[in-house]
Design a protein around this motif. Structure first.
Motif, PDB file in Angstrom:
ATOM      1  N   PHE A  31      42.489 -29.386 -32.757  1.00 12.69           N
ATOM      2  CA  PHE A  31      41.224 -29.135 -33.450  1.00 12.69           C
ATOM      3  C   PHE A  31      40.112 -29.075 -32.416  1.00 12.69           C
ATOM      4  O   PHE A  31      39.851 -30.061 -31.727  1.00 12.69           O
ATOM      5  N   TYR A  32      39.463 -27.936 -32.330  1.00 15.78           N
ATOM      6  CA  TYR A  32      38.278 -27.777 -31.493  1.00 15.78           C
ATOM      7  C   TYR A  32      37.071 -27.685 -32.427  1.00 15.78           C
ATOM      8  O   TYR A  32      37.003 -26.771 -33.248  1.00 15.78           O
ATOM      9  N   ILE A  91      46.187 -19.085 -34.146  1.00 15.34           N
ATOM     10  CA  ILE A  91      44.775 -19.442 -34.136  1.00 15.34           C
ATOM     11  C   ILE A  91      44.159 -19.229 -35.516  1.00 15.34           C
ATOM     12  O   ILE A  91      44.383 -18.200 -36.157  1.00 15.34           O
ATOM     13  N   TYR A  92      43.358 -20.219 -35.930  1.00 16.83           N
ATOM     14  CA  TYR A  92      42.618 -20.151 -37.185  1.00 16.83           C
ATOM     15  C   TYR A  92      41.180 -20.541 -36.891  1.00 16.83           C
ATOM     16  O   TYR A  92      40.927 -21.509 -36.177  1.00 16.83           O
ATOM     17  N   GLU A  93      40.244 -19.796 -37.482  1.00 19.31           N
ATOM     18  CA  GLU A  93      38.827 -20.028 -37.198  1.00 19.31           C
ATOM     19  C   GLU A  93      38.017 -20.021 -38.486  1.00 19.31           C
ATOM     20  O   GLU A  93      38.278 -19.216 -39.378  1.00 19.31           O
ATOM     21  N   LYS A  94      37.059 -20.923 -38.530  1.00 15.90           N
ATOM     22  CA  LYS A  94      36.088 -20.898 -39.613  1.00 15.90           C
ATOM     23  C   LYS A  94      34.860 -21.667 -39.148  1.00 15.90           C
ATOM     24  O   LYS A  94      34.960 -22.823 -38.725  1.00 15.90           O
ATOM     25  N   GLY A  95      33.712 -21.007 -39.247  1.00 17.71           N
ATOM     26  CA  GLY A  95      32.469 -21.649 -38.827  1.00 17.71           C
ATOM     27  C   GLY A  95      32.552 -22.079 -37.377  1.00 17.71           C
ATOM     28  O   GLY A  95      32.854 -21.278 -36.504  1.00 17.71           O
ATOM     29  N   ASN A  96      32.333 -23.345 -37.138  1.00 14.60           N
ATOM     30  CA  ASN A  96      32.369 -23.882 -35.777  1.00 14.60           C
ATOM     31  C   ASN A  96      33.717 -24.511 -35.430  1.00 14.60           C
ATOM     32  O   ASN A  96      33.857 -25.154 -34.397  1.00 14.60           O
ATOM     33  N   LEU A 118      37.776 -24.286 -34.556  1.00  8.15           N
ATOM     34  CA  LEU A 118      38.914 -23.505 -34.058  1.00  8.15           C
ATOM     35  C   LEU A 118      40.139 -24.411 -34.152  1.00  8.15           C
ATOM     36  O   LEU A 118      40.134 -25.524 -33.626  1.00  8.15           O
ATOM     37  N   ILE A 119      41.154 -23.941 -34.848  1.00  6.23           N
ATOM     38  CA  ILE A 119      42.406 -24.683 -34.974  1.00  6.23           C
ATOM     39  C   ILE A 119      43.490 -23.872 -34.289  1.00  6.23           C
ATOM     40  O   ILE A 119      43.645 -22.678 -34.560  1.00  6.23           O
TER      41      ILE A 119
END
Length: 150
Positions: free
Chosen positions: A87-88, A118-123, A125-126
């Motif tokens: 989790f970033y 990679i999964y991204e949403k808002g701020n 990054l998973i």
């Protein structure tokens, strides 16, 4: 007479500055998620996440060190070979985009024993590290969870 014209002008300027400031706060809050937010939506998909802390040398992206979790799945064939999620949590969407670019750059010539998704949403990054490239076990629950992230 000049003073009467200046007061309304000052009032209008103050209102414009206030409205501009408020709109930026709303914009920043819209996509500002925390690690707890991400964990809650993933656990709502019956994923049992176990904190692993920092092990080895995690890939630092845009000055953010990831939080590392393993995924425990019931009925999985090999419980001694878990899959992991990094989790970033960035300060902004823009920082996340830069972090994703940096991740992709690092992965260009990498040779994998596990495969990143990679999964991204808002701020947020998973990076889900699956043991298989063709049939990752947790893709659908992660995608469903991120749709619920508000």
């Amino acid at each position: 007479m000049v003073i009467l014209k200046i007061k309304p002008l000052v009032f209008i300027l103050i209102c414009l500055f206030a409205l501009n400031g408020c709109s930026k706060d709303i914009e920043n809050k819209e996509n500002k998620f925390t690690l707890d937010d991400a964990l809650k939506v993933l656990e709502s998909q019956n994923l049992n996440l176990v904190s692993f802390g920092i092990t080895g040398y995690p890939l630092k992206l845009n000055d953010v060190i990831p939080e590392l979790y393993s995924i425990e799945a019931s009925g999985k064939e090999d419980p001694y070979n878990p899959e992991f999620i990094h989790f970033y949590i960035f300060n902004s969407d823009k920082d996340r985009v830069n972090g994703t670019k940096e991740f992709n750059k690092h992965m260009e010539n990498a040779h994998f024993t596990t495969f990143p998704f990679i999964y991204e949403k808002g701020n947020v990054l998973i990076v889900y590290w699956s043991n298989t490239k063709d049939n990752p076990l947790f893709t659908k629950p992660i995608e469903t969870a991120l749709e619920q992230l508000e």
